[in-house]
Design a protein around this motif. Structure first.
Motif, PDB file in Angstrom:
ATOM      1  N   VAL A   5      63.469  94.970 100.388  1.00 45.18           N
ATOM      2  CA  VAL A   5      64.366  95.453  99.346  1.00 45.18           C
ATOM      3  C   VAL A   5      64.525  94.369  98.296  1.00 45.18           C
ATOM      4  CG1 VAL A   5      66.760  96.088  98.824  1.00 45.18           C
ATOM      5  CG2 VAL A   5      65.639  97.041 100.835  1.00 45.18           C
ATOM      6  N   ASN A   6      64.278  94.727  97.048  1.00 49.74           N
ATOM      7  CA  ASN A   6      64.523  93.815  95.946  1.00 49.74           C
ATOM      8  C   ASN A   6      65.956  94.061  95.505  1.00 49.74           C
ATOM      9  OD1 ASN A   6      64.845  92.599  93.429  1.00 49.74           O
ATOM     10  ND2 ASN A   6      62.741  93.001  92.818  1.00 49.74           N
ATOM     11  N   LEU A   7      66.828  93.088  95.720  1.00 50.31           N
ATOM     12  CA  LEU A   7      68.245  93.264  95.406  1.00 50.31           C
ATOM     13  C   LEU A   7      68.491  93.633  93.955  1.00 50.31           C
ATOM     14  CD1 LEU A   7      69.989  90.335  97.318  1.00 50.31           C
ATOM     15  CD2 LEU A   7      70.094  92.777  97.837  1.00 50.31           C
ATOM     16  N   GLN A   9      66.716  95.366  91.730  1.00 50.72           N
ATOM     17  CA  GLN A   9      65.942  96.473  91.193  1.00 50.72           C
ATOM     18  C   GLN A   9      66.305  97.735  91.972  1.00 50.72           C
ATOM     19  OE1 GLN A   9      61.755  95.629  90.627  1.00 50.72           O
ATOM     20  NE2 GLN A   9      61.251  97.603  91.531  1.00 50.72           N
ATOM     21  N   ARG A  11      65.731 100.975  93.985  1.00 51.55           N
ATOM     22  CA  ARG A  11      64.636 101.407  94.857  1.00 51.55           C
ATOM     23  C   ARG A  11      63.935 102.608  94.225  1.00 51.55           C
ATOM     24  NH1 ARG A  11      67.462 101.183 100.849  1.00 51.55           N
ATOM     25  NH2 ARG A  11      68.822  99.422 100.371  1.00 51.55           N
ATOM     26  N   SER A  14      65.567 105.860  95.142  1.00 49.90           N
ATOM     27  CA  SER A  14      66.989 106.074  94.835  1.00 49.90           C
ATOM     28  C   SER A  14      67.232 107.266  93.912  1.00 49.90           C
ATOM     29  CB  SER A  14      67.602 104.825  94.196  1.00 49.90           C
ATOM     30  OG  SER A  14      67.129 104.647  92.870  1.00 49.90           O
ATOM     31  N   GLY A  67      69.642  97.106  94.418  1.00 47.22           N
ATOM     32  CA  GLY A  67      68.929  97.335  95.679  1.00 47.22           C
ATOM     33  C   GLY A  67      69.801  97.915  96.775  1.00 47.22           C
ATOM     34  N   TYR A 117      69.482  92.189 104.452  1.00 47.95           N
ATOM     35  CA  TYR A 117      68.107  92.664 104.274  1.00 47.95           C
ATOM     36  C   TYR A 117      67.101  91.682 104.854  1.00 47.95           C
ATOM     37  CZ  TYR A 117      70.710  95.647 101.176  1.00 47.95           C
ATOM     38  OH  TYR A 117      71.633  96.525 100.695  1.00 47.95           O
TER      39      TYR A 117
END
Length: 122
Positions: A5-7, A9, A11, A14, A67, A117
């Motif tokens: 997971v890129n905090l 950005q 998802r 989403s 994220g 994460y």
């Protein structure tokens, strides 16, 4: 929890699309409501929501990296996140310096959220 997971950005899963106005949407943690979206940043590499928790935790503003968002329901005007109310309650306080996105801005929140994460700081 979810590795990769890129905090900072949204998802791909989403349902977020650039330019979607999320201000005023209700934010739902895995265990209930936490507030409404007050502000939104869609800057590449620095996407996040600022949530007004209202009376729940005395009107505190909290920052949620993008994220954390797992689903956006436009028709319901709701943003669903993968954190608990307790996680949000204990998150770092949003300070005046945070609105300027100073050099330590992301690090401060990554230190808190990254252990959820797999400990990776994105």
């Amino acid at each position: 929890m979810s590795e990769g997971v890129n905090l900072w950005q949204f998802r791909d899963t989403s349902g977020h699309t650039a330019g979607t106005d999320l201000i005023g949407f209700h934010v739902e943690a895995v265990d209930g409501p936490v507030g409404k979206v007050d502000r939104l940043s869609e800057a590449m590499g620095s996407q996040y929501l600022v949530v007004d928790t209202g009376p729940w935790i005395f009107g505190r503003l909290v920052l949620l990296p993008a994220g954390t968002v797992i689903r956006i329901e436009i028709g319901e005007q709701k943003v669903y996140i993968d954190r608990t109310k307790d996680d949000i309650k204990h998150s770092p306080t949003l300070g005046v310096e945070d609105t300027d996105r100073g050099p330590d801005f992301q690090d401060r929140y990554a230190l808190y959220y990254s252990p959820f994460y797999g400990g990776r700081r994105f």
